[in-house]
Design a protein around this motif. Structure first.
Motif, PDB file in Angstrom:
ATOM      1  N   GLY A   1       1.090  -0.560  -0.125  1.00 57.36           N
ATOM      2  CA  GLY A   1       0.015   0.319  -0.096  1.00 57.36           C
ATOM      3  C   GLY A   1       0.824   1.054  -0.071  1.00 57.36           C
TER       4      GLY A   1
ATOM      5  N   GLU B   1      -4.503  -1.113   1.399  1.00 54.15           N
ATOM      6  CA  GLU B   1      -5.287  -0.838   0.253  1.00 54.15           C
ATOM      7  C   GLU B   1      -5.248  -2.041  -0.486  1.00 54.15           C
TER       8      GLU B   1
ATOM      9  N   ARG C   1     -12.044  -4.520  -1.224  1.00 49.09           N
ATOM     10  CA  ARG C   1     -11.094  -5.229  -0.314  1.00 49.09           C
ATOM     11  C   ARG C   1     -11.810  -6.034   1.025  1.00 49.09           C
TER      12      ARG C   1
END
Ligand code: UD1
Ligand code: PEP
Length: 427
Positions: free
Chosen positions: A126, A337, A358
């Motif tokens: 991320g 993420e 997600r």
């Protein structure tokens, strides 16, 4: 480059020694910068990240010596001594290789009144910004400038004044940096919505052993009364709850029976609950935790969250475990993420996983087939090892340097409990 080769299908049985925690070691090492006296850390894991952090400390004028270590022992004893700091700069070349280098920012600022640290940038899992580290330090009186990829922080008058900061989201690293900056402040520093991970408790306990005054350890409000100086200490690094959880998943997927020697159940309740949800037998035994499984794992529903929730650092390993389970398991990654990088590699071994934003749905399959695989981060790499241990035939895991960041002598530990695994050195 080294490769790990696994011929799957062996049931893991026996005792696995759990090493000192990487994520605790990486926040205990910078504590050495806070005092001119020696800080001795026991049970320090032998990991690439720990060595890297040692080099960074050396660069700042802090000496590091390893004592009494025999090659056959797990863990090491290191004494770090920063009698005088020779530099307050953490350069790009070191920080880019190891994000945790940002954790020298708080201690340097506290001890020297200034610090210049390269921005770590993003990584495979991320974006990983450091805005909250900087905001917390500003709330305590630091002046911060960003220029040419570096953070330049200073404390007016050479010492932070103190103040209060409420984290809008829980951050482990920002809490650690803020606590290390606060211990030598002139006044009181209060952190609200602080991270409560066991590694933060370990950090606070070490700082208290060095003379710091911290109230609320283990809670979301930390009150730190600054002191004029800290002294040296000897401190034992806590056991690695993520390493222990990883080997637990390996035991379950191979229908094995292992004792995680040195692991502490009270520090990994969410992981143990998830193992039980999958149908594993989990029991505390003297000096460790036993995990055993007799059939296929049942489905799990897991959502990552800050401690005491289910750790994001365990998500990939449970996903690997669920690939051979019964029914459909549901995963939700709420912390990073981009932390499903293991999915395409697991798919190459025959898994059935669908990712939507997600969430990921894993439908258990009857068997996995070994394949050449590689991952772009540490826990993703471990998920491939776990899948490989149960897959038919041979799995070659490449980019082993990710594993070397976080698993001390992985192949030795797994061989000792019956796995057919070896490291092929590139020479
Ligand atoms: C060396 C170490 O201990 N690493 C751990 C630490 O990483 P690290 O300390 O980097 O992780 P954080 O807890 O800070 O990150 C949590 C979330 O907060 C966000 N965030 C963080 C800081 C910031 O200034 N701004 C911001 O937005 C992050 O992008 C992420 O979405 O905790 C993570 C979450 O448990 C673990 O996966 C890592 O293994
Ligand atoms: C993400 C991890 O580590 P780091 O924060 O050091 O990248 C991890 O330990 O899983």
């Amino acid at each position: 480059m080294d490769q790990i080769v696994i011929r799957g299908g062996q049931r893991l049985k026996g005792r696995i020694p759990i090493s000192g925690a990487k994520n605790a070691a990486l926040t205990l090492l910078p504590c050495a910068l806070l005092t001119d006296e020696p800080l001795t850390l026991r049970n320090l894991p032998r990991l690439a990240d720990v060595d890297g952090f040692g080099h960074l400390l050396n660069q700042l004028g802090c000496s590091t010596t390893i004592e009494g270590s025999r090659p056959e022992d797990f863990g090491r004893v290191m004494t770090a001594r920063a009698t005088t700091l020779t530099s307050t700069v953490a350069p790009y070349d070191i920080v880019r290789k190891m994000r945790a280098s940002i954790l020298v920012l708080g201690p340097l600022l506290a001890r020297a009144g200034e610090a210049t640290v390269s921005l770590p940038g993003g990584c495979a899992i991320g974006n990983r910004p450091i805005d909250l580290h900087l905001k917390a330090l500003e709330a305590f009186g630091a002046e911060i400038e960003l220029a040419s990829g570096y953070v330049k922080a200073s404390a007016p008058g050479g010492r932070l004044a103190g103040g209060k900061f409420t984290f809008p989201v829980v951050s482990v690293g920002a809490t650690e940096n803020a606590v290390m900056a606060a211990v030598l402040a002139k006044g009181t520093c209060v952190l609200e919505n602080a991270a409560r991970e066991p590694e933060i408790v370990d950090l606070c306990n070490c700082l208290v052993a060095m003379g710091a005054q911290i109230d609320g350890i283990g809670t979301e409000t930390l009150t730190i009364e600054g002191v004029d100086r800290l002294h040296g200490a000897t401190y034992r690094v806590m056991a690695d709850r993520i390493e222990a959880g990883s080997y637990a998943c390996a035991a379950v997927i191979t229908r094995g029976d292992v004792e995680l020697v040195g692991a502490k159940a009270s520090e990994m309740e969410a992981t143990l609950a998830a193992l039980r949800e999958a149908g594993a037998t989990v029991e505390e035994v003297k000096g460790g935790i036993r995990v055993a499984m007799s059939g296929r794992a049942g489905p799990v529903t897991l959502s990552t969250a800050p401690y005491p929730g289910f750790a994001t650092d365990m998500q990939a390993q449970f996903m690997a475990m669920a690939t051979l389970g019964t029914g459909a398991s549901l995963f939700t990654e709420t912390i990073f993420e981009n932390r499903y990088m293991h999915v395409p590699e697991l798919a190459r071994m025959g898994c059935d996983i669908q990712v939507k934003g997600r969430t990921a749905i894993v439908r258990g399959v009857d068997h996995l087939i070994g394949a050449p695989v590689m991952a772009t981060d540490l826990r993703a790499s471990m998920s491939l090892i776990i899948a490989g241990l149960a897959a038919e035939g041979e799995t070659q895991v490449n980019r082993v340097y990710h594993l070397d960041r976080g698993y001390e002598r992985l192949e030795e530990k797994l061989q000792a409990v019956g796995a057919d695994i070896e490291r092929i050195s590139a020479g």
